[in-house]
Design a protein around this motif. Structure first.
Motif, mmCIF file in Angstrom:
data_model
loop_
_atom_site.group_PDB
_atom_site.id
_atom_site.type_symbol
_atom_site.label_atom_id
_atom_site.label_comp_id
_atom_site.label_asym_id
_atom_site.label_seq_id
_atom_site.Cartn_x
_atom_site.Cartn_y
_atom_site.Cartn_z
ATOM 1 N N ASP A 282 -11.096 -26.462 41.334
ATOM 2 C CA ASP A 282 -10.245 -25.267 41.259
ATOM 3 C C ASP A 282 -8.780 -25.546 41.587
ATOM 4 N N PHE A 283 -8.384 -26.799 41.663
ATOM 5 C CA PHE A 283 -6.976 -27.165 41.782
ATOM 6 C C PHE A 283 -6.521 -27.707 40.430
ATOM 7 N N ILE A 284 -5.425 -27.168 39.921
ATOM 8 C CA ILE A 284 -4.896 -27.579 38.618
ATOM 9 C C ILE A 284 -3.735 -28.538 38.873
ATOM 10 N N PHE A 285 -3.915 -29.799 38.473
ATOM 11 C CA PHE A 285 -2.892 -30.824 38.676
ATOM 12 C C PHE A 285 -2.095 -30.963 37.380
ATOM 13 N N PHE A 286 -0.780 -30.812 37.507
ATOM 14 C CA PHE A 286 0.100 -30.981 36.336
ATOM 15 C C PHE A 286 0.795 -32.324 36.409
ATOM 16 N N ARG A 287 0.734 -33.080 35.291
ATOM 17 C CA ARG A 287 1.428 -34.357 35.165
ATOM 18 C C ARG A 287 2.058 -34.439 33.777
ATOM 19 N N PHE A 288 3.185 -35.145 33.704
ATOM 20 C CA PHE A 288 3.894 -35.312 32.431
ATOM 21 C C PHE A 288 4.163 -36.801 32.242
ATOM 22 N N HIS A 289 3.593 -37.390 31.171
ATOM 23 C CA HIS A 289 3.648 -38.832 30.964
ATOM 24 C C HIS A 289 4.208 -39.167 29.586
ATOM 25 N N ARG A 290 4.638 -40.408 29.492
ATOM 26 C CA ARG A 290 4.939 -41.042 28.201
ATOM 27 C C ARG A 290 4.039 -42.260 28.069
ATOM 28 N N ILE A 301 1.279 -46.274 30.487
ATOM 29 C CA ILE A 301 1.803 -44.924 30.687
ATOM 30 C C ILE A 301 2.885 -44.949 31.753
ATOM 31 N N GLN A 302 3.827 -44.045 31.611
ATOM 32 C CA GLN A 302 4.908 -43.842 32.573
ATOM 33 C C GLN A 302 4.981 -42.364 32.899
ATOM 34 N N GLU A 303 5.015 -42.058 34.185
ATOM 35 C CA GLU A 303 5.157 -40.660 34.579
ATOM 36 C C GLU A 303 6.630 -40.269 34.509
ATOM 37 N N LEU A 304 6.880 -39.121 33.889
ATOM 38 C CA LEU A 304 8.253 -38.648 33.717
ATOM 39 C C LEU A 304 8.623 -37.579 34.737
ATOM 40 N N GLY A 305 7.641 -36.815 35.190
ATOM 41 C CA GLY A 305 7.924 -35.762 36.156
ATOM 42 C C GLY A 305 8.413 -34.498 35.482
ATOM 43 N N PRO A 306 8.422 -33.380 36.205
ATOM 44 C CA PRO A 306 7.982 -33.234 37.601
ATOM 45 C C PRO A 306 6.462 -33.154 37.707
ATOM 46 N N ARG A 307 5.973 -33.109 38.936
ATOM 47 C CA ARG A 307 4.541 -32.938 39.169
ATOM 48 C C ARG A 307 4.330 -31.858 40.226
ATOM 49 N N PHE A 308 3.214 -31.154 40.104
ATOM 50 C CA PHE A 308 2.867 -30.136 41.096
ATOM 51 C C PHE A 308 1.395 -29.785 40.950
ATOM 52 N N THR A 309 0.895 -29.010 41.915
ATOM 53 C CA THR A 309 -0.502 -28.585 41.939
ATOM 54 C C THR A 309 -0.554 -27.072 42.038
ATOM 55 N N LEU A 310 -1.442 -26.472 41.241
ATOM 56 C CA LEU A 310 -1.592 -25.018 41.217
ATOM 57 C C LEU A 310 -2.993 -24.625 41.663
ATOM 58 N N LYS A 311 -3.072 -23.488 42.338
ATOM 59 C CA LYS A 311 -4.359 -22.901 42.742
ATOM 60 C C LYS A 311 -4.324 -21.429 42.401
ATOM 61 N N LEU A 312 -5.266 -20.984 41.562
ATOM 62 C CA LEU A 312 -5.260 -19.607 41.086
ATOM 63 C C LEU A 312 -5.567 -18.642 42.228
#
Length: 345
Positions: A282-290, A301-312
């Motif tokens: 139930d934790f939603i992890f957001f990542r943005f990669h190339r 892969i390379q992480e571009l950012g930003p990153r964060f975690t969401l909980k409904l």
């Protein structure tokens, strides 16, 4: 000077006391003359615990030695098992699957079956159907709470480079009930509001326009681009690919479709950029990669950012209305979090 009788007796007793242990110490083939085996000296008595050692340094030393011994035994058993599997070859038994909280999850009755006719009908008639049918293209407004600080503003600006066709506007004291009609009149399809507490982003409101729904998330573990180690260069203007992982229930399916509708439905693969929303417990992890293909089997892969975690926290019908809104789902920790193996998304 001559010794008295009492002193002579004491000297004789001392002599006999010193001679007796020498006579009893005669050992033949590991036993005494009486044939009794001497007791073996053990390092610790049975049932002994290291915590019983009073000296802190000695206790720490013995605990370290015990951990090293445990590691050696574990490594030796692992090597032995590997040799046995190599010797058996194809006849080797399958590797056991370790028990985790994820694979021991309690079954949820609302788990989505892709072949279900009811699910297909809901997808064809819900608020996001026009997006998935490519009849509308997303247009996003990103704003903040009142008087945002620098960290929240930078997060909004970086999100606007991740989500295509998104625009950042400052709140300037306007209430959300006044912002939503202005967004609808300007053909915005979604509204994102990032809240903060003590100069740190701590919440996200996602409202689908014009008829909802509205989701409220708790935000944590925010990392901006400068705070990510070994990050890649800034993202390009290409439309990214979207990965939605592990949204299995009806509620999770709705949240996944809601998040997917933020991005255009025609990704540009030449940009090699991927936005990932991974749901775990139930934790939603957001990542943005190339990514880049190094060979037929290897991908870098390379992480571009930003990153964060969401909980409904809640899902509300219609647009944002904290007073008279009708809620489809609200997280109640005391009632819903009774089992660690039960998840809702």
């Amino acid at each position: 000077m001559e010794k008295t009788g009492s002193s002579r007796k004491k000297a004789v007793k001392r002599k006999s006391a010193t001679e007796e242990p020498q006579e009893a110490a005669v050992v033949k083939d590991g036993a005494t003359e009486s044939g009794v085996q001497p007791p073996k000296v053990s390092a610790f008595p049975p049932g002994f615990s290291i915590s019983e050692i009073k000296n802190k340094q000695r206790r720490h030393l013995m605990f370290t030695r015990w951990k090293q011994q445990q590691r050696k035994e574990k490594l030796a058993a692992k090597k032995k098992l590997k040799k046995e599997r190599e010797a058996l070859g194809d006849k080797a038994p399958p590797k056991p699957i370790p028990k985790t909280i994820d694979n021991q999850r309690v079954y949820d009755e609302t788990t989505v079956d892709p072949a279900d006719e009811e699910v297909a009908y809901d997808e064809a008639t819900d608020e996001f159907a026009s997006y998935f049918n490519r009849q509308t293209s997303p247009k996003i407004l990103i704003t903040t709470s009142d008087r945002p600080h620098g960290r929240t503003v930078r997060l909004c600006e970086q999100l606007s480079t991740v989500i295509p066709n998104s625009h950042v506007y400052y709140r300037r004291g306007l209430a959300l009930k006044k912002i939503i009609p202005q967004c609808i009149s300007r053909d915005f399809t979604d509204l994102i509001v990032i809240n903060e507490d003590r100069k740190t982003p701590n919440g996200l409101i996602l409202s689908h326009l014009p008829n909802g729904p509205t989701a409220h998330f708790k935000m944590s573990s925010v990392r901006l681009r400068k705070e990510i180690k070994r990050r890649g260069k800034d993202p390009t203007e290409h439309i990214p690919e979207i990965i939605l992982n592990n949204f299995t229930t009806r509620l999770g399916h709705s949240i996944g479709r809601m998040v997917a509708s933020l991005f255009p439905h025609n990704p540009q693969f030449t940009g090699r950029q991927v936005a990932t929303f991974h749901n775990q417990r139930d934790f939603i992890f957001f990542r943005f990669h190339r990514y880049i293909f190094k060979s037929e089997k290897k991908v870098g892969i390379q992480e571009l950012g930003p990153r964060f975690t969401l909980k409904l926290r809640s899902l509300q019908k219609g647009t944002f209305d904290s007073k008279y809104g009708e809620y489809e789902w609200v997280h109640k920790p005391r009632e819903m979090d009774t089992s660690r193996r039960k998840f809702h998304l």
